[in-house]
Design an enzyme around this catalytic site. Structure first.
Site, PDB file in Angstrom:
ATOM      1  CB  SER A 106      -6.493  -1.098   1.830  1.00 48.83           C
ATOM      2  OG  SER A 106      -6.614  -2.315   2.487  1.00 48.83           O
ATOM      3  CG  ASP A 254      -6.193  -6.876   1.698  1.00 47.56           C
ATOM      4  OD1 ASP A 254      -7.087  -6.202   2.246  1.00 47.56           O
ATOM      5  OD2 ASP A 254      -5.110  -6.368   1.316  1.00 47.56           O
TER       6      ASP A 254
HETATM    7 MG    MG Z   1      -7.366  -4.203   2.138  1.00 54.65          MG
END
Ligand code: MG
Length: 462
Positions: A106, A254
């Site tokens: 991430s 995201d």
């Molecule tokens: Mg992420």
């Protein structure tokens, strides 16, 4: 050097010794535990798992290990190669797969990598399932397939295009409305897969795209967490190019943040506020974010006649609360947009399209849009404690002290005062308490944090 095994997955640094880092052996062990769990959970012979990764330097190495391990367990793999977290999430149900794994750490820097685990709906596993997998990894209770039963690998690099098609098919996204505006947008993809997906989506929507760090080489040109202090380059370029706005995503796409036309941060917290404003203006309904997210979402939701609820921090908790309250949009203040009409996962492509629709319909500049929202300021602090201190006891004492206020203890201690709030959470890995505050001015937010820190120190005799 770190290896963090938790119910939400395994995350660690590359290199060094097994058990202390995410070494090849740790990656294989954890992939085998996931595959073994999936066999028990799905209760069927033939299993299929979708795999994708962000562009970080260790991605291919970890992916090869994970894919081969699943094949060794007799599980078929659909390999999306370079992809995004939301792309893998939508691919799982489209493929009729039994699960999915995304290889990404991430927003963490390049030395990190991790396995994010999905169920058959393309949604994150819950805490109970995560705990079962940790147990299987601990015991190394694996039963690999005989030679005639090995899994197969099918490569499929069409899914970023399929994902874009899915976004364009959403009833609240009208491509022609956006195309007519001919937006000019600067994109910082931090040299990961957002650099592929976001410009492609924007071009489909008729935008002129100026690509900054959009080569998916995995060489992150700055700290990949989309925070103001890391985004000087794009803020300058938006102004220099006279662009309508800028888009920044984290390496697995995201988390979404916008830069206003004046080169100022639109603010990660306000990504969800703006997307919710658009959706709520079209569909009456409720919203959810986590306890550490801005109150601006509550205000906007109430303005549209809906109900806002807060969940514990963590995507899986937000999704559970969204399902329980029939929320039509939700997410996290860190730029995570969850729009169930698409799927229950944070999706920057969906967020980008909703934001473009809002802009196209509202007119005006992005800076004007930002100025139209309730203005809040956050202060994010932490207090270092000594390991022998009873952190839960300290948090309980604070909750008790403010028991006449609106207090939530579903995740640390959140105190909602009429004009501001404070959220205290202990870290699971270090002896610290994180203290987030929000108020109508930065001074007030900082002042509230100082007051609470003083009270914690008093209780802890520091
Ligand atoms: Mg992420």
């Amino acid at each position: 050097m770190t290896l963090i095994k938790s119910i939400s997955g395994i995350r660690g640094t590359i290199g060094g010794s097994t058990g202390d880092n995410l070494t090849p052996i740790d990656a294989v062990k954890f992939a085998a535990a996931y595959g073994t769990w999936l066999k028990q959970y799905a209760q069927k012979e033939e299993l299929k798992v979708v795999i994708g990764r962000d562009a970080r330097l260790s991605g291919e190495m970890i992916q090869n290990l994970v894919v081969s391990t699943l094949v060794g367990l007799g599980i078929d793999v659909i390999d999306l190669g370079l992809s995004t977290t939301p792309t893998v999430e939508i691919a799982v149900p489209i493929e009729g797969a039994d699960g999915g794994i995304i290889l990404t750490a991430s927003h963490n820097p390049k030395e990190w990598n991790a396995l994010k685990l999905l169920n058959e709906k393309g949604e994150f596993l819950d805490a109970e399932q995560g705990a079962l997998i940790l147990g299987l990894a601990e015991k190394e209770a694996f039963d690999f397939a005989e030679v005639d039963d090995l899994g197969s690998i099918v490569r499929n690099d069409a899914y970023i295009d399929i994902h874009i098609d899915e976004v364009l098919k959403l009833p609240l996204v009208d491509a022609n409305t956006i195309r007519a505006k001919k937006f000019k947008v600067v994109v910082d993809g931090v040299n990961s897969t957002g650099g592929i997906a976001i410009p492609k989506l924007l071009k489909e929507l008729g935008a002129e795209v100026i690509e900054l760090y959009c080569d998916p080489t995995g060489h992150f040109p700055h700290n990949p967490e989309p925070l103001k202090e890391h985004l000087g380059d794009i803020c300058g370029l938006v102004v220099k190019e006279g662009a309508d706005f800028g888009i920044v995503v984290d390496p697995d796409v995201d988390r979404l943040a916008f830069i206003s036309n004046d080169g100022e941060m639109f603010g990660e917290e306000y990504t969800l506020v703006a997307c919710a404003d658009y959706v709520l203006g079209k569909t009456k309904g409720n919203t959810v974010s986590n306890l550490s997210s801005s109150r601006a979402l509550r205000d906007i939701t109430q303005q549209h006649g809906g109900t806002y609820e807060a969940a514990a921090v963590g995507e899986v908790n937000v999704v559970a609360k969204m399902k329980a309250t029939d929320a039509i949009i939700g997410g996290e203040g860190n730029g995570g947009i969850i729009y169930p009409e698409s799927h229950y996962g944070r999706d920057s492509l969906v967020g980008t399209a909703l934001f473009l629709m809002l802009l196209a319909e509202k007119g005006g500049t992005v800076a004007e849009l930002r100025a139209s929202y309730p203005s809040y300021f956050m202060s994010k602090n932490k207090i270092q404690l000594t390991p022998e201190l009873d952190v839960d006891g300290i948090l309980n004492a604070i909750a008790e002290k403010y028991k006449d206020e609106d207090v939530s203890t579903i995740d640390g201690v959140k105190i909602d005062f009429p004009q501001n709030w404070v959220h205290l959470r202990k870290s699971n890995t270090e002896p610290i308490i994180r203290i987030y505050t929000e108020a109508k001015s930065q001074k007030e937010a900082d002042g509230l944090a100082e007051r609470i820190i003083g009270q914690i120190k008093e209780i802890a005799n520091l």
